[in-house]
Design a protein around this motif. Structure first.
Motif, mmCIF file in Angstrom:
data_model
loop_
_atom_site.group_PDB
_atom_site.id
_atom_site.type_symbol
_atom_site.label_atom_id
_atom_site.label_comp_id
_atom_site.label_asym_id
_atom_site.label_seq_id
_atom_site.Cartn_x
_atom_site.Cartn_y
_atom_site.Cartn_z
ATOM 1 N N GLU A 262 0.759 -1.295 -0.072
ATOM 2 C CA GLU A 262 -0.004 -0.011 0.003
ATOM 3 C C GLU A 262 0.925 1.342 -0.180
ATOM 4 O O GLU A 262 1.795 1.498 0.881
ATOM 5 C CB GLU A 262 -0.935 -0.084 1.216
ATOM 6 N N LYS B 124 -8.843 -2.173 0.000
ATOM 7 C CA LYS B 124 -8.320 -1.392 -0.982
ATOM 8 C C LYS B 124 -7.099 -2.157 -1.794
ATOM 9 O O LYS B 124 -6.439 -1.745 -2.967
ATOM 10 C CB LYS B 124 -7.704 -0.104 -0.271
ATOM 11 N N ASP C 30 -6.836 -2.527 -5.432
ATOM 12 C CA ASP C 30 -6.446 -1.419 -6.263
ATOM 13 C C ASP C 30 -5.035 -1.623 -7.058
ATOM 14 O O ASP C 30 -4.799 -1.078 -8.170
ATOM 15 C CB ASP C 30 -6.499 -0.007 -5.704
#
Length: 348
Positions: free
Chosen positions: A246, A272, A275
């Motif tokens: 991340e 997330k 992504d």
């Protein structure tokens, strides 16, 4: 992010080709631009991390192969003789083999082999416990494994990698993957198949073992708890690696069913992660398709593969690279070499 998306789409539309004519290569290029925050994206360095670990549930006879095959295949990769060595070499990937808990205290002995690829000793224990009989990991072991995975994500950043991939290796790992996913809410009949070619009686036994492990451990539906009770050192490290990417601007390509199961645990912890993930291929293992669909990941290729080791990931990642190369190397209409269409083109 919207500005990046608009900018890369405009860049692709200005290339000397009909708009949208590179199809999914353009889709992958857009995602790479969004991950990196740059237009066009770049893909100069790629590295695959193959996480090897042993699984206590193998003691229940859920695989045709004995557990020592895990160690033997690690040595094969380190010697350069495995499928991943051949396919990574052919597609420009650096290979890093991670000992994430292969059985054996001194593994491999330093004098046993001279590795032809990078080798990282990240073991916390010598194989995880048998989740059919007890929790696979202690809570503190789970956290340490997640942290070591995150440290390897930092290693990828320190090496300047633009794209990473994850491979897996370990006898019994499809049973571990299936157990985790059943605990997460997937249907057991969709998640369990013949794996390495087991017969009907062994398949029935495998189903009973996985169902029994999930029922006995009964973890709450969160990624950390499922990894601790039903997972393994290597699965927790893979999940930690994905979580650790991340904010680093590095893409990650998933391989088959076990890797994707670890990714799903990371997804449960932090949605997330999707992504920066690509699904390298669609494995022939039955549970892979519904799992990818649930995460909203479209597999790049479908070659009926089920080898593991990251072999499908390096092929899929290579195709993403081709899209990035087109975006960087093709001439544009605005450079004046080729006339653009006189009417607006309709994208298909």
């Amino acid at each position: 992010m919207e500005n990046i998306k608009a900018a890369i789409e405009a860049h692709l539309d200005d290339l000397t080709k009909p708009r949208g004519s590179l199809g999914k290569l353009e889709t992958y290029c857009v995602k790479m631009a969004e991950i990196q925050g740059r237009v066009p994206p770049k893909l100069e360095k790629k590295g695959i991390y193959v996480f090897a670990g042993d699984h206590g549930i193998a003691a229940e006879g859920v695989s045709l192969y004995p557990q020592e095959v895990s160690r033997q295949m690690v040595l094969n990769i380190l010697a350069g003789g495995a499928g991943i060595n051949a396919l990574a070499g052919g597609t420009g990937w650096d290979v890093t083999l991670v000992d994430a808990g292969v059985i054996g205290e001194d593994f491999p002995p330093d004098n046993e082999i001279k590795p032809v690829c990078s080798f990282v000793r990240a073991r916390i224990g010598s194989g995880c416990r048998n989740s059919f009989k007890e929790d696979a990991l202690a809570p503190e072991e789970t956290e340490r494994a997640l942290a070591r995975g995150k440290a390897l994500a930092q290693d990828a950043a320190d090496r300047g990698l633009d794209m990473t991939a994850i491979g897996d290796l370990g006898i019994g790992n499809t049973s571990t993957a299936a157990a985790m996913l059943v605990a997460a809410g997937f249907n057991i009949d969709d998640m369990v198949d013949r794996g390495t070619g087991i017969d009907d009686a062994m398949l029935k036994h495998k189903l009973q073992v996985i169902q029994g492990a999930v029922k006995s451990r009964n973890p709450p539906k969160d990624g950390r708890s499922i990894l601790q009770k039903l997972g393994s050192f290597d699965f927790a490290m893979m999940a930690g690696f994905i979580l650790g990417l991340e904010g680093k601007g590095i893409a990650c390509v998933l391989d088959g069913f076990p890797v994707s199961a670890a990714a799903y645990m990371a997804y449960m912890i932090n949605p997330k992660v999707r992504d920066w993930l690509f699904a390298g291929h669609l494995s022939k293992v039955a549970g892979h398709k519904p799992l990818l669909e649930h995460m909203g990941l479209d597999p790049i290729v479908n070659l009926d593969m089920r080898l593991g080791e990251g072999t499908g990931a390096v092929i899929g990642g290579h195709i993403v690279e081709l899209g990035v190369r087109a975006a960087r190397e093709m001439a544009s209409f605005s450079q004046g070499r080729v006339s653009d269409s006189e009417k607006a083109e309709k994208k298909y």
